[in-house]
Design a protein around this motif. Sequence first.
Motif, short mmCIF file in Angstrom:
data_model
loop_
_atom_site.label_atom_id
_atom_site.label_comp_id
_atom_site.label_asym_id
_atom_site.label_seq_id
_atom_site.Cartn_x
_atom_site.Cartn_y
_atom_site.Cartn_z
N GLY A 248 1.43 -21.38 -9.87
CA GLY A 248 1.17 -22.76 -10.21
C GLY A 248 -0.31 -23.12 -10.13
O GLY A 248 -0.83 -23.90 -10.94
N ALA A 249 -1.01 -22.52 -9.18
CA ALA A 249 -2.42 -22.85 -8.97
C ALA A 249 -3.30 -22.40 -10.13
O ALA A 249 -4.45 -22.86 -10.25
N LEU A 250 -2.79 -21.55 -10.99
CA LEU A 250 -3.57 -21.14 -12.17
C LEU A 250 -3.85 -22.32 -13.10
O LEU A 250 -4.73 -22.24 -13.96
N ILE A 251 -3.12 -23.42 -12.91
CA ILE A 251 -3.37 -24.60 -13.74
C ILE A 251 -4.78 -25.13 -13.52
O ILE A 251 -5.34 -25.82 -14.38
N ALA A 252 -5.40 -24.78 -12.39
CA ALA A 252 -6.77 -25.21 -12.13
C ALA A 252 -7.76 -24.62 -13.13
O ALA A 252 -8.89 -25.11 -13.24
N SER A 253 -7.35 -23.61 -13.86
CA SER A 253 -8.21 -23.05 -14.91
C SER A 253 -8.57 -24.10 -15.95
O SER A 253 -9.66 -24.07 -16.53
N VAL A 254 -7.64 -25.02 -16.19
CA VAL A 254 -7.92 -26.11 -17.14
C VAL A 254 -9.13 -26.91 -16.68
O VAL A 254 -10.01 -27.25 -17.47
N SER A 255 -9.20 -27.18 -15.38
CA SER A 255 -10.31 -27.96 -14.83
C SER A 255 -11.63 -27.21 -14.93
O SER A 255 -12.65 -27.78 -15.34
N THR A 256 -11.63 -25.92 -14.57
CA THR A 256 -12.88 -25.18 -14.59
C THR A 256 -13.38 -24.95 -16.02
O THR A 256 -14.58 -25.00 -16.28
N ILE A 257 -12.47 -24.70 -16.96
CA ILE A 257 -12.88 -24.52 -18.35
C ILE A 257 -13.43 -25.84 -18.90
O ILE A 257 -14.47 -25.87 -19.57
N PHE A 258 -12.75 -26.94 -18.60
CA PHE A 258 -13.21 -28.25 -19.06
C PHE A 258 -14.57 -28.61 -18.47
O PHE A 258 -15.47 -29.08 -19.17
N THR A 259 -14.72 -28.39 -17.18
CA THR A 259 -15.90 -28.85 -16.47
C THR A 259 -17.13 -27.98 -16.70
O THR A 259 -18.24 -28.51 -16.82
N GLY A 315 1.53 -29.55 -21.38
CA GLY A 315 0.68 -30.40 -22.20
C GLY A 315 -0.76 -29.97 -22.19
O GLY A 315 -1.47 -30.10 -23.21
N SER A 316 -1.24 -29.44 -21.07
CA SER A 316 -2.64 -29.00 -20.98
C SER A 316 -2.94 -27.84 -21.92
O SER A 316 -4.05 -27.72 -22.44
N ALA A 317 -1.95 -26.97 -22.14
CA ALA A 317 -2.15 -25.85 -23.05
C ALA A 317 -2.46 -26.33 -24.46
O ALA A 317 -3.27 -25.74 -25.17
N VAL A 318 -1.83 -27.43 -24.85
CA VAL A 318 -2.02 -27.97 -26.20
C VAL A 318 -3.29 -28.81 -26.28
O VAL A 318 -4.11 -28.65 -27.20
N THR A 319 -3.49 -29.69 -25.31
CA THR A 319 -4.61 -30.63 -25.40
C THR A 319 -5.96 -29.96 -25.17
O THR A 319 -6.98 -30.41 -25.71
N VAL A 403 -11.16 -18.97 -26.39
CA VAL A 403 -11.14 -19.59 -25.06
C VAL A 403 -9.94 -20.52 -24.93
O VAL A 403 -9.29 -20.58 -23.88
N ALA A 404 -9.61 -21.24 -26.00
CA ALA A 404 -8.45 -22.14 -25.97
C ALA A 404 -7.16 -21.35 -25.78
O ALA A 404 -6.28 -21.76 -25.00
N LEU A 405 -7.03 -20.24 -26.46
CA LEU A 405 -5.83 -19.40 -26.32
C LEU A 405 -5.76 -18.80 -24.92
O LEU A 405 -4.68 -18.71 -24.32
N PHE A 406 -6.90 -18.40 -24.39
CA PHE A 406 -6.97 -17.87 -23.03
C PHE A 406 -6.52 -18.93 -22.02
O PHE A 406 -5.73 -18.65 -21.10
N THR A 407 -6.99 -20.16 -22.19
CA THR A 407 -6.60 -21.25 -21.30
C THR A 407 -5.11 -21.55 -21.40
O THR A 407 -4.42 -21.77 -20.40
N ALA A 408 -4.58 -21.54 -22.64
CA ALA A 408 -3.16 -21.78 -22.84
C ALA A 408 -2.32 -20.70 -22.15
O ALA A 408 -1.27 -20.99 -21.56
N ALA A 409 -2.79 -19.45 -22.22
CA ALA A 409 -2.06 -18.36 -21.57
C ALA A 409 -2.00 -18.56 -20.06
O ALA A 409 -0.99 -18.25 -19.41
N LEU A 410 -3.07 -19.10 -19.49
CA LEU A 410 -3.10 -19.35 -18.06
C LEU A 410 -2.21 -20.52 -17.64
O LEU A 410 -1.94 -20.71 -16.45
N CYS A 411 -1.75 -21.31 -18.61
CA CYS A 411 -0.82 -22.41 -18.32
C CYS A 411 0.63 -21.94 -18.28
O CYS A 411 1.51 -22.69 -17.83
N VAL A 415 4.10 -23.07 -15.66
CA VAL A 415 5.36 -23.55 -16.24
C VAL A 415 6.53 -22.77 -15.67
O VAL A 415 7.56 -23.35 -15.27
N ILE A 416 6.40 -21.45 -15.61
CA ILE A 416 7.47 -20.60 -15.07
C ILE A 416 7.72 -20.94 -13.60
O ILE A 416 8.86 -21.01 -13.14
#
Length: 448
Positions: A248-259, A315-319, A403-411, A415-416
């Motif tokens: 679940g903590a891999l969701i933080a990848s969204v934050s680091t990629i964004f920031t 939703g983060s994988a898409v947005t 990079v977007a596909l990589f981030t989506a994969a980390l989401c 989910v699982i």
Amino acid sequence: MSVPAPDAPPGQPKKAAAAAWIGSALEYYDFFIYGSAAALIFPQVFFDESDPATATLLSLATFGVAYAARPVGALFLGHFGDRLGRKKIMVFTLILMGLSTFLIGCLPTRAQVGTLAPVLLVLCRVLQGISAAGEQASANSMTLEHAPPGRRGFFTSFTLSGTQGGQLLATLVFVPVAALPEDQLLSWGWRVPFWLSVAVAVAGHVIRRTLEETPAFSQQAASEGVAKLPLVVLVREHWADVLRVIAGALIASVSTIFTVWALAYATSDSVGMSRSSMLWVGALANLVALAAIPLWATLSDRIGRRPVYLIGAAGSAVTMFAYLWAISTGSYPLALLLGIVAFGVVYSAANGVWPAFYGEMFSTRVRLSGVAIGTQIGFAVAGFAVTFAARIAGPNGDDWSAVALFTAALCVPPVIAALSARETHKVPTERLGERARQETSQPETVTA
């Protein structure tokens, strides 16, 4: 049979939430001023300017170093937090983060001391990582165990709204700094945000020193006693939940990629947006997140942690894909709008709920260890997601779709993890983690 923990003294739930908020604000103010500096300034200050691409890559790698240090810090701080209490760890991590961040602002540059400069930078970054390893887990445990019944989601969300508050503060501080003339920015201007962390550390210490230990921990220590070796109990009784938290903590990848990565990409020669304008995207997105996080958390108190978390993770994988595409078009209004939607609204669903969601998987005697170790291993991967993104973005650093596909994969792992987890929002605090404990053969002997 579980003995109900006594109610928290009047005012303590709010004080615990305030202590968690300001501590997380400091931790992530420090973390995100480092991220901004790593993307915009450190390649020129601490690394070889003759090779800008390599300098940027090395600078972003130092951002990930703190995440690599986090699992080590989680082992030690989680152990002592479950043996000595939540409050002691919260005070220690606050002091360590404030000190290490202030020292970064005092470091000599590469031009002054050569290769010693990046070495000292990495050492300070490691101290930041050790501090962060115990901060969120101790704050989560403190707020969850102080929270009144049926409102654990709301109260624990202050830990993450503090994170967004710290990120917002970091961005607002960096906006005028980034607007300085280049020579002033690179000589002294970049140091100012790091020195300002002292003020937040002092305010946080004043609040935390008067905070009482949680009723749940006090009850645990008085009845069964604390675990002699929390890690042993954790591995035997909660190994599946630790794996869920790691995933679940891999969701933080969204934050680091964004920031970090998106900021570096948007301000690169291939896109050409200004530093100040992109920093405002982060500021406004975090401002929206400050409102969205407690709303999502309150919704999770009503309908459950899993559905709200899944909205954020999927939703983060898409947005994120939409946000990086918007940057590639060079349209600032589009990037601003989608940045707010992606990070301020959608990501906040997972970000605001995970403190309660993860903490409720564990019993009181190993909660801090479970959350600390699980999240910090996952966050370590998330921290280096920026470095991986810089590599897969191609030699020119402009392959945003990869990079977007990589981030989506980390989401996908988050989910699982959510789909396989138990729903716990209606379970009484003193009974959290009981199912995992009952599934083991023999409980460990504990010591007071």
